[in-house]
Design a protein around this motif. Structure first.
Motif, short mmCIF file in Angstrom:
data_model
loop_
_atom_site.label_atom_id
_atom_site.label_comp_id
_atom_site.label_asym_id
_atom_site.label_seq_id
_atom_site.Cartn_x
_atom_site.Cartn_y
_atom_site.Cartn_z
N VAL A 110 103.55 -10.30 28.27
CA VAL A 110 103.97 -10.34 26.86
C VAL A 110 103.75 -8.96 26.25
O VAL A 110 103.00 -8.13 26.77
CB VAL A 110 103.18 -11.40 26.06
CG1 VAL A 110 103.48 -12.80 26.58
CG2 VAL A 110 101.68 -11.13 26.11
N ILE A 112 102.24 -6.37 23.67
CA ILE A 112 101.04 -6.23 22.86
C ILE A 112 101.05 -4.85 22.18
O ILE A 112 101.81 -3.95 22.57
CB ILE A 112 99.74 -6.37 23.69
CG1 ILE A 112 99.62 -5.21 24.69
CG2 ILE A 112 99.70 -7.71 24.40
CD1 ILE A 112 98.24 -5.10 25.30
N ILE A 138 97.37 -17.55 25.02
CA ILE A 138 98.59 -17.26 24.27
C ILE A 138 98.90 -18.43 23.35
O ILE A 138 99.00 -19.57 23.79
CB ILE A 138 99.77 -17.00 25.23
CG1 ILE A 138 99.49 -15.78 26.11
CG2 ILE A 138 101.06 -16.80 24.44
CD1 ILE A 138 100.54 -15.53 27.17
N LYS A 142 105.63 -15.77 22.10
CA LYS A 142 105.40 -14.34 22.08
C LYS A 142 106.60 -13.61 22.67
O LYS A 142 107.31 -14.15 23.52
CB LYS A 142 104.13 -13.98 22.86
CG LYS A 142 102.88 -14.69 22.36
CD LYS A 142 102.61 -14.44 20.88
CE LYS A 142 101.41 -15.22 20.39
NZ LYS A 142 101.21 -15.08 18.94
N THR A 144 108.72 -10.78 24.84
CA THR A 144 108.55 -10.19 26.16
C THR A 144 109.55 -9.07 26.44
O THR A 144 109.41 -8.38 27.45
CB THR A 144 108.70 -11.26 27.25
OG1 THR A 144 110.01 -11.84 27.16
CG2 THR A 144 107.67 -12.37 27.09
N THR A 163 99.01 -9.65 20.54
CA THR A 163 100.38 -9.94 20.98
C THR A 163 101.37 -9.82 19.83
O THR A 163 101.01 -9.99 18.67
CB THR A 163 100.47 -11.35 21.59
OG1 THR A 163 99.95 -12.30 20.65
CG2 THR A 163 99.68 -11.45 22.88
N SER A 165 104.68 -11.19 17.96
CA SER A 165 105.48 -12.40 17.78
C SER A 165 106.58 -12.13 16.75
O SER A 165 106.54 -11.12 16.03
CB SER A 165 104.61 -13.57 17.32
OG SER A 165 104.13 -13.32 16.00
#
Length: 230
Positions: A110, A112, A138, A142, A144, A163, A165
């Motif tokens: 994911v 960050i 998680i 999220k 990627t 992370t 989103s």
């Protein structure tokens, strides 16, 4: 002479069968490898997810009997948890089974924050990266794909290592000046507008046409671009 030939023939058969019997002799190392191979198929890795499997060592006091047929393995209780129990069975006429415990750690790639991202900062290679995070840590959906978020702005402060989103960024933010693309099968018209709400790729937002002062709800096509199909 005939009896001698029969004796030699059966003796040869016994010699041929001996290695097969020996090959079925089992030890703790074999059982542990067998369990790990089974779990690797049960929890396969992929480009997006990595799986790390740790098998607990068998109690050395356990006596492992030979098995002349292929062993079988299964997880008695279906589980996606980190700790699982595997049952290794020999289903001969006199069957036996052994249970092993294992730890399965699944991580997902994911996006960050490389460092702290302040509200309003644009996202790019300098401040975001892909990292593998344990899935049990998680929460929610999220992001990627770097291509989707490059150029987007942080709606709020994002701490280092946190992370990324959809809720934390906007490809178009409220107050941004945008290009409105009105498209049909025969023509395309472009004009300017101001975003009255925030959103991300393919989401609908409210936009005020600066020429007509009309409020429309186009979809976000790209950074500072929205489209409405006529």
């Amino acid at each position: 002479m005939r009896h001698t030939k029969h004796f030699l023939f059966f003796s040869l058969l016994l010699l041929i069968k001996q290695p097969i019997v020996a090959a079925t002799e089992l030890d703790s190392a074999f059982i542990e490898r067998f369990a790990k191979t089974y779990l690797a198929k049960y929890f396969p890795s992929s480009d997006d997810e990595k799986v790390r499997i740790s098998i607990a060592r068998l109690d050395p006091r356990i006596i492992i009997k030979p098995c002349k047929i292929p062993l079988t393995a299964n997880i008695p209780e279906k589980s996606g948890a980190r700790n699982v129990n595997i049952k290794i069975s020999c289903d001969e006429s006199i069957p036996w089974k052994i249970y092993l415990s294992a730890k399965v750690e699944i991580t997902k790639a994911v996006l960050i924050a490389k460092n702290t991202i302040s509200q309003g900062d644009k996202l790019d290679e300098s401040n975001i990266e892909l990292a593998y995070i344990a899935i049990n840590k998680i929460r929610g959906e999220k992001l990627t794909d770097k291509a989707i978020v490059f150029g987007a702005k942080a709606k709020r402060r994002i701490g280092k290592g946190k992370t990324i989103s959809k809720k934390s960024i906007c490809l178009i933010c409220k107050g941004d000046v945008v290009t409105i693309i009105a498209s049909s099968n025969t023509f395309t018209i472009k004009t300017q507008g101001v975003a009255l709400s925030s959103g991300n790729i393919n989401e609908q937002i409210k936009v005020k046409n600066t020429r007509s002062n009309k409020v429309i709800t186009p979809r976000i096509k790209a950074i500072n671009q929205v489209i409405i199909h006529l």
